[in-house]
Motif scaffolding. Structure first.
Motif, short mmCIF file in Angstrom:
data_model
loop_
_atom_site.label_atom_id
_atom_site.label_comp_id
_atom_site.label_asym_id
_atom_site.label_seq_id
_atom_site.Cartn_x
_atom_site.Cartn_y
_atom_site.Cartn_z
N ASN A 171 0.83 -1.21 0.00
CA ASN A 171 0.00 0.00 0.00
C ASN A 171 0.86 1.26 0.00
O ASN A 171 0.60 2.22 -0.72
CB ASN A 171 -0.91 0.02 1.23
CG ASN A 171 -2.07 -0.95 1.12
OD1 ASN A 171 -2.43 -1.38 0.04
ND2 ASN A 171 -2.65 -1.29 2.26
N ASP A 175 1.08 4.14 -2.87
CA ASP A 175 0.42 5.41 -2.55
C ASP A 175 1.39 6.51 -2.11
O ASP A 175 0.99 7.44 -1.40
CB ASP A 175 -0.61 5.19 -1.44
CG ASP A 175 -1.71 4.23 -1.85
OD1 ASP A 175 -1.97 4.10 -3.06
OD2 ASP A 175 -2.30 3.60 -0.95
N GLU A 178 0.11 10.01 -3.19
CA GLU A 178 -1.16 10.32 -2.52
C GLU A 178 -0.95 10.59 -1.04
O GLU A 178 -1.53 11.54 -0.48
CB GLU A 178 -2.13 9.16 -2.72
CG GLU A 178 -3.49 9.35 -2.06
CD GLU A 178 -4.39 8.15 -2.26
OE1 GLU A 178 -5.15 7.81 -1.33
OE2 GLU A 178 -4.33 7.53 -3.34
N ASP A 179 -0.15 9.76 -0.38
CA ASP A 179 0.09 9.96 1.05
C ASP A 179 0.74 11.31 1.32
O ASP A 179 0.42 11.98 2.32
CB ASP A 179 0.99 8.83 1.60
CG ASP A 179 0.24 7.51 1.76
OD1 ASP A 179 -0.99 7.55 1.90
OD2 ASP A 179 0.89 6.45 1.72
N LYS A 270 -2.54 5.81 -11.12
CA LYS A 270 -3.21 4.89 -10.20
C LYS A 270 -2.77 3.48 -10.54
O LYS A 270 -3.03 2.98 -11.64
CB LYS A 270 -4.73 5.02 -10.36
CG LYS A 270 -5.53 4.27 -9.32
CD LYS A 270 -5.42 4.93 -7.95
CE LYS A 270 -6.32 4.25 -6.94
NZ LYS A 270 -6.18 4.85 -5.60
#
Length: 287
Positions: A171, A175, A178-179, A270
């Motif tokens: 994860n 990400d 995004e994080d 993505k």
């Protein structure tokens, strides 16, 4: 439904199933192959974990996050005392605890992991990253064990925890952008970033350099080691659960390959495993 008619467990589990279908198509794809009783149990556990996760992700301030998490902790305490609220999640979880030899502690561990996110600081070392991952994701592996390994004398606790850690690292590697952009968090260990010569400034700009790829791969290789450990111990899982658990591990591991195919772009793309790829990967689990 009549006004005084109580909701059925079918509806309660349907509520939980809708949550996993909405938030994790890969988990749903793998675990929906379980016998219905076991699949329902997984849906209820996922719904609890999603509520814990949303307590942090859907609140904008640390104060509101703590309020939401404290509320969920109070509800879990009531559940532990068999005084839970008359709500779909808790009715479903009570049925899970009645059917399987469940332990409550992993559920509290999950909430501890979420609190670590509220008071977030970047991990200094890989060990610190894995400790965090043990709470927030390894706890899920422990929750699932009584369901998927109900008929074995083999202690599979560490393998289940390792799967959770591997999935959490996956994860994080998926990400990174995004994080940072949405949550102002960097889960890549500080010492690892320094060792590979990749700076916070470069990360903030979304720079994909050779140093970034080497850093990314070092963590990906660790996740793949943990996936391999889990799959290597799959003989201890129930016969009716082996396909689902191996498929879930392989599908999730496939996210790492999707990042590689996208040239390590964790900032603007993505990265996910398509339905067709899920089918191909899961088919290998039956071999």
């Amino acid at each position: 439904m009549l006004i005084n008619e109580k909701p059925s467990l079918v509806e309660d589990y349907g509520y939980c199933e809708a949550i996993i279908k909405r938030y994790s198509k890969s988990f749903y794809y793998a675990f929906s192959t379980l016998p219905q009783e076991k699949a329902n149990a997984v849906y209820a556990i996922y719904a609890f974990c999603r509520q814990a996760d949303n307590s942090v992700d859907e609140n904008l301030t640390s104060a509101s996050q703590l309020v939401a998490l404290d509320h969920l902790t109070d509800e879990l305490n009531r559940f532990a005392q068999r005084q839970e609220k008359d709500l779909p999640l808790w009715r479903a979880l009570r049925d899970v605890f009645n059917r399987f030899d469940m332990e409550i502690q992993p559920f509290f561990d999950q909430l501890k992991g979420q609190r670590m996110d509220i008071h977030f600081t970047s991990p200094n070392t890989r060990e610190e990253l894995e400790e965090y991952s043990t709470y927030v994701a390894g706890s899920v592996g422990k929750m699932l064990l009584p369901i998927i390994a109900s008929d074995t004398d083999k202690d599979l606790t560490m393998s289940a925890v390792n799967l959770g850690i591997a999935m959490q690292i996956t994860n994080i590697l998926r990400d990174i952008g995004e994080d940072y952009l949405e949550k102002n968090r960097i889960y890549l260990p500080v010492h690892e970033m320094a060792a590979f010569g990749y700076s916070k400034h470069e990360l903030s700009k979304g720079i994909i350099s050779d140093n970034f790829i080497a850093l990314w791969e070092s963590l990906a290789e660790r996740a793949e080691e943990l996936y391999a450990d889990f799959i290597g111990n799959s003989d201890g899982f129930d016969e009716d659960s082996k396909f689902a658990v191996i498929a879930s591990a392989r599908v999730y591991r496939g996210i790492l390959d999707s990042v590689r195919k996208n040239k390590y772009d964790c900032f603007r793309k993505k990265n996910y495993v398509s339905k067709m790829e899920m089918v191909k990967i899961a088919a290998q689990a039956s071999i």
